[in-house]
Design an enzyme around this catalytic site. Structure first.
Site, short mmCIF file in Angstrom:
data_model
loop_
_atom_site.label_atom_id
_atom_site.label_comp_id
_atom_site.label_asym_id
_atom_site.label_seq_id
_atom_site.Cartn_x
_atom_site.Cartn_y
_atom_site.Cartn_z
N MET A 32 0.60 -0.97 0.05
CA MET A 32 -0.03 -0.04 -0.01
C MET A 32 0.91 1.27 0.02
O MET A 32 0.49 2.49 0.42
CB MET A 32 -1.08 0.11 1.13
CG MET A 32 -2.11 -1.18 1.15
SD MET A 32 -3.29 -0.85 2.01
CE MET A 32 -2.92 -0.85 3.73
N HIS A 39 9.14 -3.60 3.33
CA HIS A 39 9.04 -3.92 1.82
C HIS A 39 10.13 -4.29 1.11
O HIS A 39 9.99 -5.09 -0.02
CB HIS A 39 8.35 -2.47 1.38
CG HIS A 39 7.02 -2.28 2.19
ND1 HIS A 39 7.04 -0.92 2.98
CD2 HIS A 39 5.81 -2.90 2.24
CE1 HIS A 39 5.61 -1.03 3.30
NE2 HIS A 39 4.90 -2.05 2.85
N GLY A 149 5.12 -10.38 3.95
CA GLY A 149 6.15 -10.34 5.31
C GLY A 149 5.52 -11.06 6.38
O GLY A 149 4.00 -11.13 6.59
#
Length: 286
Positions: A32, A39, A149
Protein backbone atom coordinates in the site's frame (compact mmCIF):
# COMPACT_ATOMS: atom_id res chain seq x y z
CA UNK A 1 17.15 2.29 -13.05
CA UNK A 2 13.73 3.89 -12.81
CA UNK A 3 10.97 1.33 -13.34
CA UNK A 4 7.99 2.26 -15.47
CA UNK A 5 4.91 3.27 -13.49
CA UNK A 6 1.92 1.42 -14.91
CA UNK A 7 -1.55 2.71 -14.08
CA UNK A 8 -3.89 0.65 -16.24
CA UNK A 9 -4.60 -3.05 -16.46
CA UNK A 10 -4.37 -2.97 -20.25
CA UNK A 11 -0.82 -1.61 -20.11
CA UNK A 12 0.17 -4.11 -17.43
CA UNK A 13 -1.15 -7.09 -19.37
CA UNK A 14 0.67 -5.98 -22.50
CA UNK A 15 3.89 -6.22 -20.49
CA UNK A 16 3.16 -9.53 -18.79
CA UNK A 17 2.08 -11.28 -22.00
CA UNK A 18 5.53 -10.68 -23.44
CA UNK A 19 7.19 -12.07 -20.32
CA UNK A 20 4.98 -15.14 -20.39
CA UNK A 21 5.72 -15.77 -24.07
CA UNK A 22 9.40 -15.70 -23.14
CA UNK A 23 8.64 -18.19 -20.33
CA UNK A 24 9.88 -15.75 -17.69
CA UNK A 25 8.56 -16.11 -14.14
CA UNK A 26 6.75 -13.17 -12.55
CA UNK A 27 7.01 -12.18 -8.89
CA UNK A 28 4.67 -9.64 -7.32
CA UNK A 29 5.12 -7.65 -4.13
CA UNK A 30 1.72 -6.21 -3.14
CA UNK A 31 2.00 -3.05 -1.02
CA UNK A 32 0.00 0.00 0.00
CA UNK A 33 3.03 2.23 -0.50
CA UNK A 34 4.95 4.24 2.11
CA UNK A 35 7.73 1.73 1.50
CA UNK A 36 10.27 0.93 4.22
CA UNK A 37 13.05 -1.62 4.59
CA UNK A 38 10.51 -4.34 5.37
CA UNK A 39 8.91 -3.90 1.95
CA UNK A 40 12.31 -3.64 0.30
CA UNK A 41 13.37 -6.96 1.82
CA UNK A 42 10.39 -8.52 0.00
CA UNK A 43 11.51 -6.90 -3.25
CA UNK A 44 15.02 -8.30 -2.75
CA UNK A 45 13.60 -11.79 -2.23
CA UNK A 46 11.39 -11.41 -5.29
CA UNK A 47 14.44 -10.48 -7.37
CA UNK A 48 16.19 -13.64 -6.18
CA UNK A 49 13.30 -15.92 -7.12
CA UNK A 50 11.73 -14.31 -10.19
CA UNK A 51 12.78 -13.32 -13.70
CA UNK A 52 10.47 -10.30 -13.59
CA UNK A 53 9.28 -8.33 -10.57
CA UNK A 54 6.21 -6.12 -10.20
CA UNK A 55 5.66 -3.97 -7.10
CA UNK A 56 2.06 -2.90 -6.67
CA UNK A 57 1.04 0.24 -4.78
CA UNK A 58 -2.64 0.56 -3.97
CA UNK A 59 -4.19 1.89 -0.76
CA UNK A 60 -7.11 -0.50 -0.69
CA UNK A 61 -10.27 1.15 0.67
CA UNK A 62 -11.97 -2.21 1.19
CA UNK A 63 -9.65 -3.22 4.02
CA UNK A 64 -10.15 -0.09 6.12
CA UNK A 65 -12.88 0.01 8.75
CA UNK A 66 -12.33 3.64 9.65
CA UNK A 67 -12.62 6.32 6.90
CA UNK A 68 -10.29 8.58 8.87
CA UNK A 69 -7.66 5.83 8.98
CA UNK A 70 -7.94 5.47 5.21
CA UNK A 71 -7.56 9.20 4.67
CA UNK A 72 -4.55 9.46 6.98
CA UNK A 73 -2.68 6.49 5.52
CA UNK A 74 0.69 7.72 4.16
CA UNK A 75 0.87 8.17 0.38
CA UNK A 76 4.41 8.65 -0.93
CA UNK A 77 4.44 7.40 -4.52
CA UNK A 78 7.40 9.44 -5.79
CA UNK A 79 9.57 8.57 -2.80
CA UNK A 80 8.54 4.91 -3.14
CA UNK A 81 9.62 4.88 -6.80
CA UNK A 82 12.97 6.38 -5.82
CA UNK A 83 13.52 3.68 -3.19
CA UNK A 84 12.86 0.98 -5.77
CA UNK A 85 15.42 2.30 -8.27
CA UNK A 86 18.33 0.27 -6.87
CA UNK A 87 16.36 -2.97 -7.26
CA UNK A 88 15.68 -2.49 -10.96
CA UNK A 89 12.14 -3.85 -10.71
CA UNK A 90 10.36 -4.30 -14.02
CA UNK A 91 7.17 -2.39 -13.22
CA UNK A 92 5.46 -0.41 -10.48
CA UNK A 93 1.72 -0.96 -10.80
CA UNK A 94 -0.24 1.95 -9.34
CA UNK A 95 -3.93 1.57 -10.20
CA UNK A 96 -6.53 4.04 -8.93
CA UNK A 97 -9.82 3.13 -7.24
CA UNK A 98 -11.98 2.94 -10.39
CA UNK A 99 -9.32 0.80 -12.07
CA UNK A 100 -9.52 -1.75 -9.25
CA UNK A 101 -13.21 -1.41 -8.42
CA UNK A 102 -15.09 -0.16 -11.48
CA UNK A 103 -18.66 1.06 -11.22
CA UNK A 104 -20.99 -1.79 -10.36
CA UNK A 105 -18.26 -3.92 -8.76
CA UNK A 106 -20.17 -6.51 -6.74
CA UNK A 107 -17.79 -9.37 -5.90
CA UNK A 108 -16.45 -10.07 -2.44
CA UNK A 109 -14.07 -12.88 -1.46
CA UNK A 110 -14.11 -14.31 2.05
CA UNK A 111 -11.78 -16.81 3.70
CA UNK A 112 -13.56 -18.41 6.64
CA UNK A 113 -11.98 -19.57 9.88
CA UNK A 114 -8.61 -17.87 9.72
CA UNK A 115 -10.27 -14.46 9.51
CA UNK A 116 -12.57 -14.80 12.54
CA UNK A 117 -9.87 -14.15 15.14
CA UNK A 118 -7.17 -11.59 16.00
CA UNK A 119 -7.41 -8.63 13.59
CA UNK A 120 -10.44 -10.18 11.92
CA UNK A 121 -12.41 -10.05 15.16
CA UNK A 122 -11.52 -6.39 15.73
CA UNK A 123 -11.75 -5.17 12.14
CA UNK A 124 -14.93 -6.61 10.58
CA UNK A 125 -14.62 -7.04 6.83
CA UNK A 126 -10.90 -6.24 6.82
CA UNK A 127 -9.77 -9.61 5.51
CA UNK A 128 -12.56 -9.74 2.94
CA UNK A 129 -11.01 -6.56 1.56
CA UNK A 130 -7.54 -8.10 1.66
CA UNK A 131 -8.70 -11.33 -0.01
CA UNK A 132 -10.58 -9.49 -2.74
CA UNK A 133 -7.77 -7.12 -3.68
CA UNK A 134 -5.07 -9.80 -3.46
CA UNK A 135 -7.05 -12.08 -5.79
CA UNK A 136 -7.37 -9.24 -8.26
CA UNK A 137 -3.67 -8.38 -8.05
CA UNK A 138 -2.64 -12.01 -8.53
CA UNK A 139 -4.76 -12.36 -11.67
CA UNK A 140 -3.89 -8.91 -13.02
CA UNK A 141 -0.15 -9.44 -12.70
CA UNK A 142 -0.18 -13.11 -13.80
CA UNK A 143 2.06 -13.77 -10.81
CA UNK A 144 3.94 -17.02 -10.29
CA UNK A 145 5.25 -15.90 -6.88
CA UNK A 146 3.90 -13.41 -4.34
CA UNK A 147 5.85 -12.07 -1.38
CA UNK A 148 4.40 -11.11 2.01
CA UNK A 149 6.03 -10.27 5.31
CA UNK A 150 5.54 -12.34 8.45
CA UNK A 151 4.86 -9.14 10.40
CA UNK A 152 1.22 -9.61 9.48
CA UNK A 153 1.29 -13.37 9.98
CA UNK A 154 -2.49 -13.70 9.95
CA UNK A 155 -2.66 -11.99 6.55
CA UNK A 156 0.08 -14.29 5.26
CA UNK A 157 -1.88 -17.37 6.30
CA UNK A 158 -5.11 -15.99 4.82
CA UNK A 159 -3.41 -15.33 1.48
CA UNK A 160 -1.83 -18.79 1.46
CA UNK A 161 -5.23 -20.39 2.05
CA UNK A 162 -6.82 -18.20 -0.59
CA UNK A 163 -4.24 -19.10 -3.23
CA UNK A 164 -4.59 -22.79 -2.44
CA UNK A 165 -8.37 -22.91 -2.26
CA UNK A 166 -8.90 -21.02 -5.53
CA UNK A 167 -6.11 -22.82 -7.45
CA UNK A 168 -4.55 -19.50 -8.38
CA UNK A 169 -1.21 -21.07 -9.28
CA UNK A 170 0.71 -18.58 -7.16
CA UNK A 171 3.38 -19.62 -4.66
CA UNK A 172 2.97 -17.37 -1.61
CA UNK A 173 6.38 -16.73 -0.04
CA UNK A 174 6.58 -15.57 3.57
CA UNK A 175 9.55 -13.35 4.47
CA UNK A 176 10.92 -12.52 7.95
CA UNK A 177 9.78 -9.42 9.83
CA UNK A 178 12.25 -6.56 9.51
CA UNK A 179 12.71 -4.54 12.70
CA UNK A 180 14.10 -1.21 13.78
CA UNK A 181 17.25 -1.33 15.90
CA UNK A 182 15.12 -1.17 19.07
CA UNK A 183 12.97 -4.12 17.98
CA UNK A 184 9.86 -2.29 16.74
CA UNK A 185 8.48 -4.02 13.66
CA UNK A 186 8.80 -1.79 10.62
CA UNK A 187 5.43 -0.50 9.46
CA UNK A 188 4.12 2.34 7.34
CA UNK A 189 1.98 3.28 10.33
CA UNK A 190 5.11 4.08 12.35
CA UNK A 191 5.29 7.30 10.32
CA UNK A 192 2.14 8.46 12.13
CA UNK A 193 3.82 8.32 15.56
CA UNK A 194 5.41 11.33 17.21
CA UNK A 195 9.07 10.95 18.19
CA UNK A 196 8.08 10.37 21.82
CA UNK A 197 5.41 7.81 20.97
CA UNK A 198 7.74 6.08 18.53
CA UNK A 199 10.33 5.68 21.30
CA UNK A 200 7.78 4.20 23.71
CA UNK A 201 6.36 1.85 21.08
CA UNK A 202 9.47 -0.35 21.24
CA UNK A 203 8.13 -1.77 24.52
CA UNK A 204 5.67 -3.92 22.56
CA UNK A 205 8.32 -6.18 21.08
CA UNK A 206 10.37 -6.16 24.27
CA UNK A 207 7.43 -7.44 26.32
CA UNK A 208 6.49 -10.00 23.69
CA UNK A 209 9.99 -11.42 23.39
CA UNK A 210 10.19 -11.92 27.17
CA UNK A 211 6.77 -13.57 27.17
CA UNK A 212 7.80 -15.88 24.31
CA UNK A 213 10.89 -16.98 26.22
CA UNK A 214 8.82 -17.78 29.32
CA UNK A 215 6.21 -19.63 27.26
CA UNK A 216 8.95 -21.74 25.69
CA UNK A 217 10.02 -22.73 29.19
CA UNK A 218 6.55 -24.00 30.04
CA UNK A 219 4.68 -20.95 31.38
CA UNK A 220 0.96 -20.54 30.73
CA UNK A 221 0.00 -17.36 28.93
CA UNK A 222 -2.77 -16.58 31.42
CA UNK A 223 -0.14 -16.29 34.15
CA UNK A 224 1.95 -13.87 32.08
CA UNK A 225 -0.78 -11.53 30.86
CA UNK A 226 -1.31 -9.31 33.96
CA UNK A 227 2.33 -8.26 34.15
CA UNK A 228 2.61 -7.84 30.37
CA UNK A 229 -0.50 -5.65 30.21
CA UNK A 230 0.72 -3.55 33.11
CA UNK A 231 4.10 -3.00 31.47
CA UNK A 232 2.51 -1.99 28.17
CA UNK A 233 0.24 0.43 29.98
CA UNK A 234 3.20 1.94 31.83
CA UNK A 235 5.00 2.38 28.48
CA UNK A 236 2.12 4.46 27.17
CA UNK A 237 0.02 1.94 25.29
CA UNK A 238 -3.71 2.42 25.55
CA UNK A 239 -6.21 -0.22 24.51
CA UNK A 240 -4.83 -3.69 23.79
CA UNK A 241 -7.00 -5.35 21.16
CA UNK A 242 -5.40 -8.72 21.78
CA UNK A 243 -2.33 -10.39 23.24
CA UNK A 244 -2.68 -14.10 22.53
CA UNK A 245 -0.78 -17.25 21.62
CA UNK A 246 -2.07 -19.14 18.62
CA UNK A 247 -0.91 -22.06 16.49
CA UNK A 248 0.98 -21.30 13.30
CA UNK A 249 -1.23 -23.29 10.95
CA UNK A 250 -4.87 -22.79 12.02
CA UNK A 251 -4.44 -19.80 14.37
CA UNK A 252 -6.19 -21.78 17.12
CA UNK A 253 -5.74 -20.29 20.60
CA UNK A 254 -3.50 -22.24 22.98
CA UNK A 255 -2.42 -21.71 26.58
CA UNK A 256 0.94 -23.48 26.44
CA UNK A 257 3.57 -23.89 23.73
CA UNK A 258 3.11 -27.61 23.17
CA UNK A 259 3.13 -27.17 19.36
CA UNK A 260 4.46 -24.60 16.86
CA UNK A 261 2.84 -21.30 17.85
CA UNK A 262 3.28 -17.57 17.84
CA UNK A 263 2.46 -14.75 20.20
CA UNK A 264 0.25 -12.13 18.55
CA UNK A 265 -0.49 -8.58 19.68
CA UNK A 266 -2.35 -5.49 18.53
CA UNK A 267 -2.16 -2.41 20.73
CA UNK A 268 -2.79 1.31 20.42
CA UNK A 269 -0.08 3.90 20.91
CA UNK A 270 -1.05 7.58 20.64
CA UNK A 271 -3.99 6.77 18.37
CA UNK A 272 -2.00 4.43 16.10
CA UNK A 273 -2.75 0.72 16.01
CA UNK A 274 0.43 -1.38 16.01
CA UNK A 275 0.59 -5.12 15.41
CA UNK A 276 3.37 -7.62 15.96
CA UNK A 277 3.99 -11.34 16.38
CA UNK A 278 6.91 -13.41 17.58
CA UNK A 279 7.72 -17.08 17.33
CA UNK A 280 7.35 -19.09 20.55
CA UNK A 281 9.78 -21.97 21.12
CA UNK A 282 8.03 -25.31 21.54
CA UNK A 283 8.39 -26.59 25.10
CA UNK A 284 11.16 -29.16 25.22
CA UNK A 285 10.18 -32.37 26.95
CA UNK A 286 12.46 -33.25 29.84
Amino acid sequence: MTAPIVRTLAELREMTRGWQRAEESIGVVPTMGALHDGHLSLVARAKEMSDRVIVTIFVNPKQFNNPEDLENYPRTEHEDARKLERFAVDAIYVPDGPQMYPEGFATNISVNGLTNVLCGAHRPGHFDGVATVVTKLFTQTSADFAFFGEKDFQQLQVVRRLARDLDLGVEVVGCPTIREIDGLAMSSRNLLLSDQARSRAAALNEVMEEMAEALGQGARIADLLPNAQARLGAAGFGEIDYLEMRTNDTLSQVEQANQPARLFAAAWMAGVRLIDNVDVPVITKR
